[in-house]
Design a protein around this motif. Structure first.
Motif, PDB file in Angstrom:
ATOM      1  N   ARG A  66       0.835  -1.209   0.000  1.00 13.38           N
ATOM      2  CA  ARG A  66       0.000   0.000   0.000  1.00 13.38           C
ATOM      3  C   ARG A  66       0.866   1.255   0.000  1.00 13.38           C
ATOM      4  N   SER A  69       2.276   1.764  -3.400  1.00 11.45           N
ATOM      5  CA  SER A  69       1.209   2.215  -4.295  1.00 11.45           C
ATOM      6  C   SER A  69       0.913   3.694  -4.082  1.00 11.45           C
ATOM      7  N   HIS A  70       0.842   4.130  -2.816  1.00 12.30           N
ATOM      8  CA  HIS A  70       0.583   5.543  -2.510  1.00 12.30           C
ATOM      9  C   HIS A  70       1.722   6.422  -3.015  1.00 12.30           C
ATOM     10  N   SER A  72       3.824   5.749  -5.440  1.00  8.13           N
ATOM     11  CA  SER A  72       3.792   5.732  -6.895  1.00  8.13           C
ATOM     12  C   SER A  72       2.720   6.678  -7.421  1.00  8.13           C
ATOM     13  N   GLU A  73       1.555   6.644  -6.792  1.00  5.68           N
ATOM     14  CA  GLU A  73       0.461   7.541  -7.190  1.00  5.68           C
ATOM     15  C   GLU A  73       0.853   8.998  -6.952  1.00  5.68           C
ATOM     16  N   ARG A  76       3.207  10.060  -9.678  1.00  9.48           N
ATOM     17  CA  ARG A  76       2.487  10.295 -10.942  1.00  9.48           C
ATOM     18  C   ARG A  76       1.744  11.621 -10.898  1.00  9.48           C
ATOM     19  N   LEU A  77       1.100  11.929  -9.782  1.00  8.62           N
ATOM     20  CA  LEU A  77       0.390  13.198  -9.662  1.00  8.62           C
ATOM     21  C   LEU A  77       1.356  14.373  -9.710  1.00  8.62           C
ATOM     22  N   GLU A 110     -10.201  13.804  -6.410  1.00 11.10           N
ATOM     23  CA  GLU A 110      -9.670  12.741  -7.263  1.00 11.10           C
ATOM     24  C   GLU A 110     -10.760  11.867  -7.857  1.00 11.10           C
ATOM     25  N   SER A 114     -11.302  11.724 -11.813  1.00  4.89           N
ATOM     26  CA  SER A 114     -11.100  10.447 -12.489  1.00  4.89           C
ATOM     27  C   SER A 114     -12.327  10.052 -13.304  1.00  4.89           C
ATOM     28  N   SER A 133     -13.426   1.933 -12.979  1.00  5.87           N
ATOM     29  CA  SER A 133     -13.222   2.524 -11.653  1.00  5.87           C
ATOM     30  C   SER A 133     -13.557   1.558 -10.522  1.00  5.87           C
TER      31      SER A 133
END
Length: 172
Positions: A66, A69-70, A72-73, A76-77, A110, A114, A133
């Motif tokens: 997790r 993943s956070h 990485s996100e 990207r943002l 978000e 999205s 989604s």
């Protein structure tokens, strides 16, 4: 297959998750996700092995996944913001207006951003966007409706000049 005494391990799992996340709600989510993983991978548990240690390692690995993943996100943002901010807007009114719309779009929450992106930019149907989604169709439609309302409110703000764009679902 041996019987798992998961209930007897919940206290340890929750304490460890709380120490990792430093947040009660996040800790509960982490324990839930870890228990789902443990159930899915129950065949990998060695008979006679230490159930508590096995479950704690799953909590740890789930937390690390997790966290990655956070991060990485977030990267990207940040990259998307860098690319969006890196362009120099031309002095023309329409370029300034595009920058205002882009800013309004990026300021949406978000989940709304999205949903609107999938439908308005990628051209997916509502059902395809809902599937992508992982939310029910009604939830997706609600998010899009809230996003369009927010963009309309930005559009209806005091006139910023005579040139303006038609916002998706807008009146102009």
């Amino acid at each position: 297959m041996p019987r798992f005494d998961i209930l007897g391990q919940l206290g340890s799992l929750r304490r460890y998750a709380r120490s990792l996340t430093r947040d009660g709600v996040e800790a509960e989510d982490l324990v839930h996700d870890a228990l789902v993983r443990a159930y899915e991978r129950r065949g990998t548990f060695r008979s006679g092995g230490n159930l508590r240690a096995w479950l704690l390692s799953i909590v740890h690995n789930t937390f690390i996944d997790r966290l990655r993943s956070h991060r990485s996100e977030a990267a990207r943002l940040e990259q998307a913001r860098y690319l969006a901010d890196g362009s120099t807007p031309a002095p023309q009114d329409h370029s300034v207006r595009l920058a205002q719309v882009r800013e309004a779009f990026f300021s949406l929450p978000e989940e709304q951003r999205s949903a609107l992106h999938l439908v308005a930019i990628e051209g997916l149907s509502y059902q395809q966007a809902a599937n992508a989604s992982g939310v029910p169709l009604g939830t997706l439609m609600s998010r899009i409706g809230r996003a369009r309302t927010a963009l309309r409110q930005m559009e209806e703000a005091p006139a910023r000049g005579k040139n303006h764009l038609r916002i998706v679902g807008g009146d102009s």
